[in-house]
Scaffold this active site. Structure first.
Site, PDB file in Angstrom:
ATOM      1  N   GLY A   2       0.746  -1.250   0.000  1.00  0.00           N
ATOM      2  CA  GLY A   2       0.000   0.000   0.000  1.00  0.00           C
ATOM      3  C   GLY A   2       0.776   1.299   0.000  1.00  0.00           C
ATOM      4  N   GLY A   3       2.084   1.251  -0.183  1.00  0.00           N
ATOM      5  CA  GLY A   3       2.870   2.488  -0.195  1.00  0.00           C
ATOM      6  C   GLY A   3       2.390   3.443  -1.288  1.00  0.00           C
ATOM      7  N   LYS A   4       2.137   2.879  -2.479  1.00  0.00           N
ATOM      8  CA  LYS A   4       1.732   3.762  -3.580  1.00  0.00           C
ATOM      9  C   LYS A   4       0.270   4.185  -3.427  1.00  0.00           C
ATOM     10  CE  LYS A   4       5.299   2.053  -6.587  1.00  0.00           C
ATOM     11  NZ  LYS A   4       5.619   0.785  -5.865  1.00  0.00           N
ATOM     12  N   CYS A  10      10.086  -3.004  -9.712  1.00  0.00           N
ATOM     13  CA  CYS A  10      11.314  -2.663  -8.970  1.00  0.00           C
ATOM     14  C   CYS A  10      12.437  -3.607  -9.400  1.00  0.00           C
ATOM     15  CB  CYS A  10      11.092  -2.642  -7.467  1.00  0.00           C
ATOM     16  SG  CYS A  10      10.374  -4.121  -6.804  1.00  0.00           S
ATOM     17  N   ARG A  34      -1.774 -10.137   1.929  1.00  0.00           N
ATOM     18  CA  ARG A  34      -1.187  -8.821   1.661  1.00  0.00           C
ATOM     19  C   ARG A  34      -2.276  -7.740   1.630  1.00  0.00           C
ATOM     20  NH1 ARG A  34       4.243  -8.654  -0.434  1.00  0.00           N
ATOM     21  NH2 ARG A  34       3.755  -6.932  -1.821  1.00  0.00           N
ATOM     22  N   ASP A  83       1.425  -1.768 -10.825  1.00  0.00           N
ATOM     23  CA  ASP A  83       2.724  -1.938 -10.154  1.00  0.00           C
ATOM     24  C   ASP A  83       2.908  -3.444  -9.928  1.00  0.00           C
ATOM     25  OD1 ASP A  83       5.063  -1.118  -8.802  1.00  0.00           O
ATOM     26  OD2 ASP A  83       4.038  -1.245  -6.874  1.00  0.00           O
ATOM     27  N   ASP A 132      -7.974 -11.558  -8.979  1.00  0.00           N
ATOM     28  CA  ASP A 132      -6.846 -11.763  -9.885  1.00  0.00           C
ATOM     29  C   ASP A 132      -6.910 -10.620 -10.904  1.00  0.00           C
ATOM     30  OD1 ASP A 132      -5.118 -12.436 -11.870  1.00  0.00           O
ATOM     31  OD2 ASP A 132      -5.906 -14.452 -12.207  1.00  0.00           O
ATOM     32  N   GLY A 133      -5.934  -9.740 -10.839  1.00  0.00           N
ATOM     33  CA  GLY A 133      -5.944  -8.547 -11.682  1.00  0.00           C
ATOM     34  C   GLY A 133      -5.966  -8.853 -13.173  1.00  0.00           C
ATOM     35  N   ASP A 172      -5.548  -6.347  -4.841  1.00  0.00           N
ATOM     36  CA  ASP A 172      -4.354  -7.204  -4.812  1.00  0.00           C
ATOM     37  C   ASP A 172      -4.834  -8.635  -4.648  1.00  0.00           C
ATOM     38  OD1 ASP A 172      -1.101  -6.648  -4.202  1.00  0.00           O
ATOM     39  OD2 ASP A 172      -1.869  -8.634  -3.670  1.00  0.00           O
TER      40      ASP A 172
HETATM   41  C1  LIG Z   1       5.254  -4.869  -6.354  1.00  0.00           C
HETATM   42  S1  LIG Z   1       3.993  -5.467  -5.369  1.00  0.00           S
HETATM   43  C2  LIG Z   1       2.935  -4.081  -5.237  1.00  0.00           C
HETATM   44  C3  LIG Z   1       3.446  -3.037  -4.293  1.00  0.00           C
HETATM   45  C4  LIG Z   1       2.416  -1.948  -4.026  1.00  0.00           C
HETATM   46  N1  LIG Z   1       1.978  -1.309  -5.228  1.00  0.00           N
HETATM   47  C5  LIG Z   1       2.973  -0.914  -3.079  1.00  0.00           C
HETATM   48  O1  LIG Z   1       3.372   0.169  -3.512  1.00  0.00           O
HETATM   49  O2  LIG Z   1       2.995  -1.181  -1.873  1.00  0.00           O
HETATM   50  C6  LIG Z   1       3.104  -6.495  -6.467  1.00  0.00           C
HETATM   51  C7  LIG Z   1       1.812  -7.014  -5.899  1.00  0.00           C
HETATM   52  O3  LIG Z   1       1.124  -7.715  -6.948  1.00  0.00           O
HETATM   53  C8  LIG Z   1       0.308  -8.669  -6.349  1.00  0.00           C
HETATM   54  N2  LIG Z   1      -0.133  -9.602  -7.402  1.00  0.00           N
HETATM   55  C9  LIG Z   1       0.509 -10.694  -7.885  1.00  0.00           C
HETATM   56  N3  LIG Z   1      -0.233 -11.270  -8.835  1.00  0.00           N
HETATM   57  C10 LIG Z   1      -1.367 -10.534  -8.963  1.00  0.00           C
HETATM   58  C11 LIG Z   1      -2.539 -10.650  -9.748  1.00  0.00           C
HETATM   59  N4  LIG Z   1      -2.682 -11.640 -10.625  1.00  0.00           N
HETATM   60  N5  LIG Z   1      -3.503  -9.731  -9.592  1.00  0.00           N
HETATM   61  C12 LIG Z   1      -3.369  -8.720  -8.688  1.00  0.00           C
HETATM   62  N6  LIG Z   1      -2.295  -8.574  -7.903  1.00  0.00           N
HETATM   63  C13 LIG Z   1      -1.306  -9.460  -8.038  1.00  0.00           C
HETATM   64  C14 LIG Z   1       1.187  -9.265  -5.264  1.00  0.00           C
HETATM   65  O4  LIG Z   1       0.405  -9.871  -4.259  1.00  0.00           O
HETATM   66  C15 LIG Z   1       1.945  -8.028  -4.772  1.00  0.00           C
HETATM   67  O5  LIG Z   1       1.356  -7.521  -3.610  1.00  0.00           O
END
Ligand SMILES: C[S@@+](CC[C@H](N)C(=O)[O-])C[C@H]1O[C@@H](n2cnc3c(N)ncnc32)[C@H](O)[C@@H]1O
Length: 397
Positions: free
Chosen positions: A198-200, A323, A222, A268, A250-251, A217
């Site tokens: 959740g930082g962003k 990242c 998470r 992200d 699932d995004g 997410d």
């Molecule tokens: C880089 S992190 C995101 C960090 C977040 N944006 C932040 O700033 O705190 C990537 C995130 O994508 C999520 N993720 C992985 N596969 C996904 C999917 N199919 N749909 C949605 N989220 C997914 C992971 O659980 C993870 O929390």
């Protein structure tokens, strides 16, 4: 003979010591079971040495040493908190890198501009709204404090105000850049597709311009962390159903739910999280049992970006970020998404130049020179932020 006697003496002393420990407390270390022969951090380093030395060339040794050293944090100021911590932090030598830029005061951190000419030679057939020098709108409400270049002072943990809201959120300061680049305007509907922890999301909320924010997410645990973060930083009246929706879908399937809806979409994605992979063996994607997951990352990233593109309305903007330094997970994914969006969905996209942003912050971050698509903060010992890759797309149709 003397050596033989010495060795016998040592063995005897060790044996004596063992005798002092009662047998039932003696533990024989099982090296094979407890210590991996090839720890994931070492596998990650080998992988990065092979790929990034080619990709970054002469820059790799300095990026490598920075990534293996302690990272630097920024303190995202929480506008919802009632304590005036800005003055305190400034007194400690921090500055808000967004409003107090040092554009002209110091020479740029960019070491190498010889590849600048490559900017023009994009092999992607798309229109680039590359108006260098055009100013980008920055939200006046996002404030992130950092210690000066070369200063590795750590921030103290944030304290809650009288209402229990924390005064700042510690994060990689470069992670704020995708949120600034997204350029959220008053009344926008925004989707944060992969939002946890959740930082962003928190940075986007600081703009106080969003009409409706959709936070998603796929990971339930998470998402729970994300909820906790929001409750620690944002008053309840901003977390109502009319203003915010939190989901764990699932995004990649977002297109089945909502299409052509959002003014701004942040994608992200999960990636090889290069810094983490180099420094932590726990939850490391270079663990041998996760090889398949790691190899599937670019495909997952592509599907998430395509879903984000579909979710944006025509005229809307999408910000893709990672990242990692990996070209395959960065420019490679964006290039494919642009082609597939056109071929499979009839969606035309334009890459929006983020060069004005890199110009503004060139004295805070070290940017990779000569990327033909998007921009990337690369770690540097004097400014140890990143890596953060970001690419902005505008949906034309
Ligand atoms: C880089 S992190 C995101 C960090 C977040 N944006 C932040 O700033 O705190 C990537 C995130 O994508 C999520 N993720 C992985 N596969 C996904 C999917 N199919 N749909 C949605 N989220 C997914 C992971 O659980 C993870 O929390």
């Amino acid at each position: 003979m003397a050596l033989f006697m010495d060795t016998r003496l040592i063995i005897r002393k060790v044996t004596d010591l063992r005798c002092l420990t009662p047998r039932r407390y003696r533990v024989k270390e099982k090296w094979a079971a407890t210590h991996a022969k090839h720890p994931p951090t070492r596998l990650a380093l080998h992988h990065f040495d092979a790929t990034y030395s080619v990709q970054l060339g002469k820059l790799w040794p300095s990026v490598r040493v920075a990534m293996l050293s302690e990272r630097k944090y920024g303190a995202l100021l929480n506008n919802f908190c009632h304590d005036a911590v800005l003055v305190d932090l400034q007194a400690k030598g921090c500055r808000d890198f967004i409003t107090n830029r040092e554009e002209d005061a110091m020479p740029s951190l960019e070491q190498n501009s010889e590849t600048q000419a490559q900017d023009e030679s994009s092999d992607v057939s798309l229109k680039k709204s590359d108006i260098d020098g055009r100013q980008i709108n920055l939200s006046p409400n996002i404030k992130c404090l950092v210690f000066p270049r070369g200063d590795v002072t750590r921030f103290k943990p944030a304290r809650p105000d009288a209402y229990g809201l924390l005064s700042y959120y510690l994060m990689d300061a470069a992670s704020v850049l995708p949120c600034l680049a997204l350029d959220v305007q008053e009344g926008h509907n925004v989707l944060d597709l992969c939002a946890a922890p959740g930082g962003k999301t928190l940075s986007l909320l600081q703009t106080q311009s969003i009409r409706f924010l959709c936070v998603n997410d796929t990971s339930v645990s998470r998402t729970m962390r994300l909820r906790k973060v929001l409750h620690s930083y944002v008053p309840k009246q901003f977390l109502t159903d009319e203003k915010l929706r939190i989901t764990s879908f699932d995004g990649t399937k977002w297109g089945d739910i909502e299409r052509s809806t959002f003014d701004r979409v942040l994608v992200d994605v999960p990636c090889t999280t290069d810094r983490h992979s180099l420094t932590e063996d726990d939850n490391n994607i270079f663990n041998k049992i996760r090889v398949g997951e790691r190899r599937r990352l670019p495909q997952l990233q592509l599907e998430l970006l395509l879903a984000g593109i579909e979710a944006a309305c025509p005229g809307g903007e999408i910000l893709y970020s990672t990242c990692t330094l990996s070209q395959n997970q960065n420019q490679g994914v964006v290039e494919q998404a642009i082609c597939l969006a056109r071929e499979n969905h009839g969606i035309q996209l334009e890459a929006v130049s983020l060069r004005p942003l890199t110009q503004m912050f060139r004295n805070t971050f070290h940017f990779a020179p000569g990327l033909h698509l998007g921009e990337m903060v690369i770690p540097h010992l004097a400014a140890n932020f990143g890596p953060i890759y970001m690419c902005k797309l505008k949906r034309l149709t």
